[in-house]
Each structure stands twice: as structure tokens, then as C-alpha cells.
Enzyme design. Structure first.
Site, PDB file in Angstrom:
ATOM      1  N   PHE A  25       0.916  -1.037  -0.134  1.00  0.00           N
ATOM      2  CA  PHE A  25      -0.053  -0.025  -0.081  1.00  0.00           C
ATOM      3  C   PHE A  25       0.816   1.274   0.117  1.00  0.00           C
ATOM      4  O   PHE A  25       1.944   1.133   0.443  1.00  0.00           O
ATOM      5  CB  PHE A  25      -0.995  -0.021   1.200  1.00  0.00           C
ATOM      6  CG  PHE A  25      -1.964  -1.179   1.272  1.00  0.00           C
ATOM      7  CD1 PHE A  25      -3.161  -0.940   0.449  1.00  0.00           C
ATOM      8  CD2 PHE A  25      -1.694  -2.453   1.937  1.00  0.00           C
ATOM      9  CE1 PHE A  25      -4.066  -2.133   0.355  1.00  0.00           C
ATOM     10  CE2 PHE A  25      -2.429  -3.345   1.774  1.00  0.00           C
ATOM     11  CZ  PHE A  25      -3.655  -3.110   1.111  1.00  0.00           C
ATOM     12  N   CYS A  26       0.269   2.385  -0.304  1.00  0.00           N
ATOM     13  CA  CYS A  26       0.848   3.585  -0.406  1.00  0.00           C
ATOM     14  C   CYS A  26       1.734   3.980   0.710  1.00  0.00           C
ATOM     15  O   CYS A  26       1.172   3.716   2.250  1.00  0.00           O
ATOM     16  CB  CYS A  26      -0.040   4.658  -0.762  1.00  0.00           C
ATOM     17  SG  CYS A  26       0.468   6.440  -0.943  1.00  0.00           S
ATOM     18  N   PRO A  27       2.820   4.326   0.561  1.00  0.00           N
ATOM     19  CA  PRO A  27       3.663   4.743  -0.440  1.00  0.00           C
ATOM     20  C   PRO A  27       4.586   3.581  -1.010  1.00  0.00           C
ATOM     21  O   PRO A  27       5.340   4.084  -1.882  1.00  0.00           O
ATOM     22  CB  PRO A  27       4.343   6.140   0.001  1.00  0.00           C
ATOM     23  CG  PRO A  27       4.910   5.394   1.437  1.00  0.00           C
ATOM     24  CD  PRO A  27       3.594   4.446   1.941  1.00  0.00           C
ATOM     25  N   ASP A  52      -2.917  -1.922  -5.087  1.00  0.00           N
ATOM     26  CA  ASP A  52      -3.500  -0.561  -4.425  1.00  0.00           C
ATOM     27  C   ASP A  52      -3.986   0.301  -5.230  1.00  0.00           C
ATOM     28  O   ASP A  52      -3.391   0.872  -6.283  1.00  0.00           O
ATOM     29  CB  ASP A  52      -2.240  -0.209  -3.478  1.00  0.00           C
ATOM     30  CG  ASP A  52      -2.649   1.348  -2.713  1.00  0.00           C
ATOM     31  OD1 ASP A  52      -3.963   1.272  -2.859  1.00  0.00           O
ATOM     32  OD2 ASP A  52      -1.702   1.736  -2.149  1.00  0.00           O
ATOM     33  N   ASP A  58      -1.158   7.926  -7.871  1.00  0.00           N
ATOM     34  CA  ASP A  58       0.129   8.085  -7.582  1.00  0.00           C
ATOM     35  C   ASP A  58       1.293   7.815  -8.696  1.00  0.00           C
ATOM     36  O   ASP A  58       2.147   8.398  -8.835  1.00  0.00           O
ATOM     37  CB  ASP A  58       0.544   7.347  -6.415  1.00  0.00           C
ATOM     38  CG  ASP A  58      -0.283   7.644  -5.010  1.00  0.00           C
ATOM     39  OD1 ASP A  58      -0.832   8.734  -5.206  1.00  0.00           O
ATOM     40  OD2 ASP A  58      -0.169   6.735  -4.069  1.00  0.00           O
TER      41      ASP A  58
END
Length: 88
Positions: A25-27, A52, A58
Site C-alpha cells: 500500500f501507499c507509499p 493498491d 500516484d
């Protein structure tokens, strides 16, 4: 241009690198992409596989900011797939 011609053109792109970020998941996906691109030669292509949904926002922003061409972005089931060429 028809979808079939676009698919044929994208399918003819040679991919030198694969990056599987599924389950992250981010980042993390963008951080891993940044590290992968750093190790690539200019003009090489990486295929990124992600789960994600935030990568839909992103990864294009990352590519735009660092001027790496985003060749393709699509979804297949629960997976997000990106083809990115390292800028020359």
C-alpha cells in the site's frame, strides 16, 4: 485509432523489467518503482503490477513529475498494470 491497433502497438513494446507490488500500500509501490527506475537504463520499460487503487493516482503523478513516459495504464480484475519507460 481503433482499440485493436492500440493493443497491438502496446503488445509490441519490449519490457525489460517487472515490478510486482501486489499486496503493498501507499507509499510502497511508488517507492519501489522509484528504486527500480533508478537501476534501469534510459529507454528501458518496466511493467508494474499493483493491487493498491491509490496507484491509479500516484503512479501517473510520479511519471509526470519525473518525466518518465507512462505508456499504458489498465486494470485487469483486481490488478492495476502500468508500462513505464525510463526517460532518455
Amino acid at each position: 485509432m481503433s482499440d485493436m491497433l492500440l493493443e497491438e502497438r502496446v503488445d509490441s513494446i519490449e519490457v525489460q523489467h517487472e515490478l510486482d507490488t501486489c499486496g503493498l500500500f501507499c507509499p510502497e509501490p511508488v517507492m519501489m518503482l522509484h528504486n527500480k527506475i533508478r537501476d534501469m537504463a534510459p529507454g528501458e520499460v518496466v511493467r508494474v503490477l499493483a493491487t493498491d487503487p491509490s496507484t491509479k493516482r500516484d503512479i501517473p503523478k510520479f511519471c509526470n513529475f519525473l518525466e518518465h513516459p507512462l505508456i499504458e495504464q489498465n486494470e485487469q480484475g483486481l490488478h492495476f498494470i502500468y508500462l513505464i519507460r525510463k526517460r532518455c
